[in-house]
Design an enzyme around this catalytic site. Structure first.
Site, PDB file in Angstrom:
ATOM      1  N   CYS A 179      85.504  45.807  30.988  1.00 35.42           N
ATOM      2  CA  CYS A 179      84.799  45.265  32.152  1.00 35.42           C
ATOM      3  C   CYS A 179      84.184  43.901  31.848  1.00 35.42           C
ATOM      4  O   CYS A 179      83.674  43.664  30.756  1.00 35.42           O
ATOM      5  CB  CYS A 179      83.709  46.249  32.587  1.00 35.42           C
ATOM      6  SG  CYS A 179      82.848  45.742  34.095  1.00 35.42           S
ATOM      7  N   CYS A 208      77.973  43.035  32.179  1.00 36.09           N
ATOM      8  CA  CYS A 208      77.107  43.579  31.112  1.00 36.09           C
ATOM      9  C   CYS A 208      77.620  43.213  29.731  1.00 36.09           C
ATOM     10  O   CYS A 208      77.831  44.083  28.872  1.00 36.09           O
ATOM     11  CB  CYS A 208      76.965  45.089  31.253  1.00 36.09           C
ATOM     12  SG  CYS A 208      76.275  45.620  32.832  1.00 36.09           S
ATOM     13  N   GLN A 214      67.841  39.314  46.028  1.00 34.30           N
ATOM     14  CA  GLN A 214      67.779  39.539  44.590  1.00 34.30           C
ATOM     15  C   GLN A 214      68.206  40.974  44.285  1.00 34.30           C
ATOM     16  O   GLN A 214      67.758  41.915  44.937  1.00 34.30           O
ATOM     17  CB  GLN A 214      66.360  39.294  44.070  1.00 34.30           C
ATOM     18  CG  GLN A 214      65.857  37.873  44.263  1.00 34.30           C
ATOM     19  CD  GLN A 214      66.529  36.869  43.337  1.00 34.30           C
ATOM     20  OE1 GLN A 214      67.374  37.208  42.522  1.00 34.30           O
ATOM     21  NE2 GLN A 214      66.139  35.605  43.454  1.00 34.30           N
ATOM     22  N   GLU A 224      66.367  26.061  54.339  1.00 34.79           N
ATOM     23  CA  GLU A 224      67.524  26.792  53.824  1.00 34.79           C
ATOM     24  C   GLU A 224      68.813  26.120  54.292  1.00 34.79           C
ATOM     25  O   GLU A 224      68.874  25.567  55.393  1.00 34.79           O
ATOM     26  CB  GLU A 224      67.473  28.246  54.333  1.00 34.79           C
ATOM     27  CG  GLU A 224      68.710  29.087  54.109  1.00 34.79           C
ATOM     28  CD  GLU A 224      69.117  29.175  52.657  1.00 34.79           C
ATOM     29  OE1 GLU A 224      70.333  29.100  52.390  1.00 34.79           O
ATOM     30  OE2 GLU A 224      68.220  29.311  51.779  1.00 34.79           O
ATOM     31  N   ASN A 241      70.760  20.426  54.714  1.00 30.38           N
ATOM     32  CA  ASN A 241      71.610  20.314  53.531  1.00 30.38           C
ATOM     33  C   ASN A 241      70.738  19.853  52.361  1.00 30.38           C
ATOM     34  O   ASN A 241      70.349  18.686  52.287  1.00 30.38           O
ATOM     35  CB  ASN A 241      72.744  19.324  53.783  1.00 30.38           C
ATOM     36  CG  ASN A 241      73.643  19.153  52.570  1.00 30.38           C
ATOM     37  OD1 ASN A 241      73.467  19.830  51.545  1.00 30.38           O
ATOM     38  ND2 ASN A 241      74.599  18.251  52.660  1.00 30.38           N
ATOM     39  N   CYS A 290      67.962  30.162  38.109  1.00 27.29           N
ATOM     40  CA  CYS A 290      68.931  31.109  37.561  1.00 27.29           C
ATOM     41  C   CYS A 290      69.883  30.408  36.599  1.00 27.29           C
ATOM     42  O   CYS A 290      70.910  30.971  36.209  1.00 27.29           O
ATOM     43  CB  CYS A 290      69.709  31.800  38.679  1.00 27.29           C
ATOM     44  SG  CYS A 290      70.602  30.681  39.772  1.00 27.29           S
TER      45      CYS A 290
END
Length: 444
Positions: free
Chosen positions: A88, A91, A277, A327, A354, A401
């Site tokens: 996979c 993870c 999230q 947004e 934008n 992130c």
């Protein structure tokens, strides 16, 4: 004289097995070693290990290799918990202890931020925050499973993409999914595999909302009346909100109510195509930390960039005079407005813009803001950083992130008189190389 094109000969890769010492992990969790002073990236290895590897990609300044055999193992290495780990693509850090994962991510964040901002920032004023953690298993409240009909077995394959491949690992159990979603997988597979349309299914998406489970099925051709009946009966039996997506632009809710999640006492409605999230526990702590770091006052006016459905905007609006959320996806702006109405919040407004371009001429951008929150995607917020710096807000919280784009964007604030005051890691995705973080900048 006529000239003829001569294609360059492809350089062959030396596939001879080579021994390499692993020195550290990169910010995506790959091991780093060196051969003839060239940086080599290898998945599945850890610092202080010695590995036998084979090159699979060789560039001018770096190369990638695959692990053939471990010659010396790290004391931090553990046995992966998942039966699908070797295949996979998710993870990817299961072979590293949880404490080792947290340490590696913290080191990666510190290294990137000090490399890009250390010279401009008074590091003595920086407070390193404890990482925000969650349960390392059963934390994912959202997942998308690819669907493919296998002609040889004449059955459906449901699962995740294999490592560095488009092939699918057939999955019936996923330990990082919330328990209620994980328990649904066997029955969900049996139902989908029994549909007459199983050859024409794209993917299935599962979400755990505060009011129950949500299932979205992407189908590539119209469904028969019988298949629709099977899907609806399954949704009723398992108490699911069911959505069907006959195309990427169309979303039909065929059973159940509008899903929502709760955070800081507010309800946020969403569709399964909206971004939320995936780790509810970390999201709760992340929002509370941002509120704390901003040191909010009732007179504050706050700008929330990349606001989505109002994940930060709505909790902020309960505490300040005014919040303006911006947004880039218009549909999410409309739902953010509905969420404000749902929670009786009249001091928050949302706008579509934008955020990769100059926003300074927008009407709402003429406002003065005392505090700013940014929560951009992996590409960062390069398009708006100059505007943010010129607002002269007292405090700016940047939720990231991608530590590389956080480090890049930080330079704009630091060169405009801001100091990096607090920095903390958010372990939104345990057992993966994904690194999320939060930084607080204050005007000096």
């Amino acid at each position: 004289m006529a000239q003829f094109f001569k294609p360059l000969k492809r350089k062959s890769i030396d596939v001879k097995h080579k021994a390499i010492d692993i020195t550290r992990l990169d910010h995506l969790g790959a091991g780093i070693g060196f051969l003839d002073k060239k940086t080599i990236f290898i998945d599945g290895v850890l610092p202080n290990e010695k590995a036998l590897v084979q090159l699979i990609e060789n560039k001018k300044n770096y190369a990638k290799a695959k692990l053939i055999k471990l010659m010396v193992s790290s004391s931090e290495r553990i046995e992966p918990f998942c039966q699908y780990y070797q295949e996979c693509g998710g993870c990817n850090l299961q072979h590293l202890s949880l404490a080792g994962q947290i340490k590696a991510k913290q080191n990666s964040l510190d290294e990137l931020m000090s490399k890009f901002s250390g010279r401009q920032n008074d590091t003595q004023s920086l407070t390193q925050q404890a990482p925000i953690l969650s349960h390392d298993l059963g934390y994912r409240r959202r997942a998308r499973f690819s669907l493919l009909f296998d002609k040889s077995s004449k059955s459906l394959v449901m699962g995740f993409r294999k490592r560095q491949s488009k092939a699918i690992v057939d999955v019936r159990k996923c330990a990082v999914l919330t328990q209620s979603l994980d328990q649904l997988l066997p029955d969900l597979y049996d139902m989908l595999n029994g549909l007459s349309a199983r050859r024409d299914l794209g993917h299935v998406e599962l979400v755990e909302a505060s009011d129950g489970r949500v299932c979205l099925l992407r189908h590539l051709k119209p469904l028969s009346v019988d298949d629709l009946g099977v899907l609806t009966s399954f949704a009723k039996q398992h108490l699911l909100t069911l959505y069907l997506a006959p195309s990427s632009e169309v979303l039909d809710r065929v059973y159940g109510g509008v899903p929502y999640y709760e955070i800081d006492g507010v309800k946020i409605e969403f569709t399964p195509q909206d971004f939320i999230q995936v780790n509810h526990q970390v999201n709760e702590a992340m929002v509370q930390q941002a509120i704390s770091w901003l040191n909010l006052k009732s007179s504050d006016s706050v700008l929330d960039l990349f606001c989505g459905l109002g994940n930060f905007s709505l909790p902020l609006a309960k505490r300040v005079n005014k919040v303006i959320g911006i947004e880039g996806v218009d549909e999410m702006v409309q739902r953010a407005y509905l969420n404000a109405e749902l929670n009786g919040l009249s001091n928050v407004e949302f706008h579509h813009a934008n955020l990769e371009s100059d926003i300074s001429k927008q009407t709402w951008a003429k406002n003065k803001f005392s505090k700013v929150v940014l929560d951009p995607a992996r590409a960062g917020a390069a398009g708006v950083m100059e505007y943010v710096a010129q607002l002269h807000a007292q405090s700016i919280v940047y939720v990231s992130c991608n530590p590389a784009t956080l480090a890049r964007d930080s330079q704009v604030l630091l060169t405009n008189g801001y100091k990096l005051k607090k920095l903390g890691m958010l372990d939104m995705f345990p057992h993966t190389g994904h690194l999320e973080s939060m930084a607080l900048f204050e005007k000096s």
